[in-house]
Enzyme design. Structure first.
Site, PDB file in Angstrom:
ATOM      1  N   GLY A  15       9.152  10.370   0.604  1.00 58.48           N
ATOM      2  CA  GLY A  15       9.631  11.308   1.625  1.00 58.48           C
ATOM      3  C   GLY A  15      10.076  12.666   1.120  1.00 58.48           C
ATOM      4  O   GLY A  15      10.893  13.334   1.759  1.00 58.48           O
ATOM      5  N   ARG A  68      -4.636  -3.167  13.933  1.00 55.59           N
ATOM      6  CA  ARG A  68      -4.322  -1.738  13.827  1.00 55.59           C
ATOM      7  C   ARG A  68      -4.016  -1.133  15.200  1.00 55.59           C
ATOM      8  O   ARG A  68      -3.147  -0.272  15.340  1.00 55.59           O
ATOM      9  CB  ARG A  68      -5.501  -1.011  13.162  1.00 55.59           C
ATOM     10  CG  ARG A  68      -5.135   0.326  12.574  1.00 55.59           C
ATOM     11  CD  ARG A  68      -6.342   0.991  11.929  1.00 55.59           C
ATOM     12  NE  ARG A  68      -6.876   0.257  10.794  1.00 55.59           N
ATOM     13  CZ  ARG A  68      -6.322   0.255   9.578  1.00 55.59           C
ATOM     14  NH1 ARG A  68      -5.224   0.924   9.345  1.00 55.59           N
ATOM     15  NH2 ARG A  68      -6.882  -0.421   8.596  1.00 55.59           N
ATOM     16  N   ARG A  94      -1.277   4.710   5.712  1.00 53.83           N
ATOM     17  CA  ARG A  94      -2.089   3.779   6.511  1.00 53.83           C
ATOM     18  C   ARG A  94      -3.191   4.565   7.199  1.00 53.83           C
ATOM     19  O   ARG A  94      -2.960   5.695   7.649  1.00 53.83           O
ATOM     20  CB  ARG A  94      -1.258   3.099   7.616  1.00 53.83           C
ATOM     21  CG  ARG A  94      -0.069   2.328   7.163  1.00 53.83           C
ATOM     22  CD  ARG A  94      -0.373   1.059   6.431  1.00 53.83           C
ATOM     23  NE  ARG A  94      -1.101   0.069   7.220  1.00 53.83           N
ATOM     24  CZ  ARG A  94      -1.588  -1.056   6.702  1.00 53.83           C
ATOM     25  NH1 ARG A  94      -1.436  -1.314   5.427  1.00 53.83           N
ATOM     26  NH2 ARG A  94      -2.241  -1.913   7.456  1.00 53.83           N
ATOM     27  N   LEU A  96      -5.372   5.475  10.343  1.00 51.16           N
ATOM     28  CA  LEU A  96      -5.024   5.469  11.768  1.00 51.16           C
ATOM     29  C   LEU A  96      -6.260   5.147  12.596  1.00 51.16           C
ATOM     30  O   LEU A  96      -7.379   5.519  12.238  1.00 51.16           O
ATOM     31  CB  LEU A  96      -4.457   6.833  12.160  1.00 51.16           C
ATOM     32  CG  LEU A  96      -3.110   7.155  11.483  1.00 51.16           C
ATOM     33  CD1 LEU A  96      -2.816   8.639  11.552  1.00 51.16           C
ATOM     34  CD2 LEU A  96      -1.990   6.350  12.131  1.00 51.16           C
ATOM     35  N   HIS A 112      -2.216  16.749   2.005  1.00 52.47           N
ATOM     36  CA  HIS A 112      -2.979  15.988   1.014  1.00 52.47           C
ATOM     37  C   HIS A 112      -2.948  16.739  -0.323  1.00 52.47           C
ATOM     38  O   HIS A 112      -3.128  17.960  -0.343  1.00 52.47           O
ATOM     39  CB  HIS A 112      -4.420  15.816   1.510  1.00 52.47           C
ATOM     40  CG  HIS A 112      -5.280  15.029   0.574  1.00 52.47           C
ATOM     41  ND1 HIS A 112      -5.195  13.658   0.469  1.00 52.47           N
ATOM     42  CD2 HIS A 112      -6.209  15.423  -0.328  1.00 52.47           C
ATOM     43  CE1 HIS A 112      -6.045  13.231  -0.455  1.00 52.47           C
ATOM     44  NE2 HIS A 112      -6.678  14.290  -0.947  1.00 52.47           N
ATOM     45  N   ASP A 148      -8.894  12.149   5.429  1.00 50.12           N
ATOM     46  CA  ASP A 148      -8.756  13.418   4.709  1.00 50.12           C
ATOM     47  C   ASP A 148      -9.826  14.442   5.104  1.00 50.12           C
ATOM     48  O   ASP A 148     -10.289  15.243   4.267  1.00 50.12           O
ATOM     49  CB  ASP A 148      -8.739  13.181   3.179  1.00 50.12           C
ATOM     50  CG  ASP A 148      -7.564  12.315   2.760  1.00 50.12           C
ATOM     51  OD1 ASP A 148      -6.498  12.394   3.409  1.00 50.12           O
ATOM     52  OD2 ASP A 148      -7.705  11.537   1.806  1.00 50.12           O
ATOM     53  N   GLU A 175       5.302  20.835  -5.697  1.00 50.44           N
ATOM     54  CA  GLU A 175       6.124  22.032  -5.431  1.00 50.44           C
ATOM     55  C   GLU A 175       5.463  22.900  -4.362  1.00 50.44           C
ATOM     56  O   GLU A 175       6.133  23.468  -3.504  1.00 50.44           O
ATOM     57  CB  GLU A 175       6.295  22.851  -6.714  1.00 50.44           C
ATOM     58  CG  GLU A 175       7.341  22.277  -7.647  1.00 50.44           C
ATOM     59  CD  GLU A 175       7.334  22.931  -9.021  1.00 50.44           C
ATOM     60  OE1 GLU A 175       6.674  23.996  -9.181  1.00 50.44           O
ATOM     61  OE2 GLU A 175       7.966  22.368  -9.931  1.00 50.44           O
ATOM     62  N   GLU A 177       3.241  21.729  -2.109  1.00 49.05           N
ATOM     63  CA  GLU A 177       3.265  20.974  -0.846  1.00 49.05           C
ATOM     64  C   GLU A 177       4.534  21.313  -0.074  1.00 49.05           C
ATOM     65  O   GLU A 177       4.517  21.533   1.139  1.00 49.05           O
ATOM     66  CB  GLU A 177       3.213  19.466  -1.118  1.00 49.05           C
ATOM     67  CG  GLU A 177       1.917  18.992  -1.721  1.00 49.05           C
ATOM     68  CD  GLU A 177       1.854  17.464  -1.825  1.00 49.05           C
ATOM     69  OE1 GLU A 177       2.289  16.777  -0.902  1.00 49.05           O
ATOM     70  OE2 GLU A 177       1.374  16.968  -2.858  1.00 49.05           O
TER      71      GLU A 177
END
Ligand code: GAR
Length: 218
Positions: A15, A68, A94, A96, A112, A148, A175, A177
């Site tokens: 996180g 799912r 996960r 989606l 990403h 992605d 850093e 991100e």
């Protein structure tokens, strides 16, 4: 200021990107607020960060759902219950369902740790080093059905040094991100961002002028 955009953040682990968003939202002039954090793992470190910031947390443990579709439906319920307008994946690990992605179409973004479309998937910092590439970076993009893949909102570029191991490169990318994710959320909340097919137009910002070279010329 106008009403703040209501953001939901989906996490699975550490996180640190969530933390960067929490910090950005603390500024009184930031145009978005995090109204819920949803984790698919009950012991995600990010949940502690959210609780410290008094943000409501929901755990939707994927192991409790038979498929799912049921898992994703529960997440949508949690997000809608909090009246979320933008969903940010922040280290959410996960895949989606198509239904979830369609439900949140153009309201679902991801960060990403590579320069997409290069190095999708997992282990991307290691693969970037092994490829011999001189640069890597990070990407904030809208989420589409394939992993992605999706219109790119912004990217930051970092050099890959010859001495880099995965830890050093990951740190350098992380850093960036933490800089670009809040920036992208700000633009969206300010309604500067428009999706046109595969491309994203951000109004009020032009391209940078400089070209990067690595190694740097003398
Ligand atoms: C970040 O590097 C993020 O870009 C990556 O997981 C890490 C989560 O760190 N996400 C992906 O690889 C998604 N494809 P964090 O939990 O400290 O934000």
């Amino acid at each position: 200021m106008n009403k703040k955009m209501r953001v939901g953040v989906l996490i699975s682990g550490r996180g640190s990107n969530l933390q960067a968003l929490i910090k950005a939202c603390e500024a009184h002039d930031f145009p978005a607020e995090i109204v819920v954090v949803v984790s698919n793992t009950p012991d995600a470190q990010g949940l502690e960060r959210a609780r410290r910031a008094d943000i409501p947390c929901v755990v939707v443990d994927h192991r409790d759902y038979k498929n799912r579709a049921a898992f994703d439906a529960e997440m949508t319920w949690a997000l809608e219950d909090a009246k979320v307008e933008l969903v940010c994946l922040a280290g959410f690990m996960r895949l989606l369902s198509e239904t979830f992605v369609e439900h949140w179409w153009d309201k679902l973004i991801n960060i990403h740790p590579s320069l997409l479309p290069a190095f999708k998937g997992l282990g991307v910092q290691r693969r970037a080093i092994e490829s011999g590439a001189r640069f890597s970076g990070c990407t904030v993009h809208y989420v589409r059905h394939e992993m992605d893949v999706g219109p790119i909102i912004t990217q930051a570029v970092v050099p890959i040094h010859n001495a880099d191991d995965v830890g050093a490169l990951s740190k350098r990318i992380l850093e960036q991100e933490h800089r670009i994710y809040p920036m992208a959320v700000r633009w969206i909340a300010e309604q500067r961002v428009r999706v046109e097919g595969p491309r994203v137009i951000v109004s009020g910002y032009g391209p940078p002028e400089n070209v990067l070279l690595n190694p740097a010329p003398k």
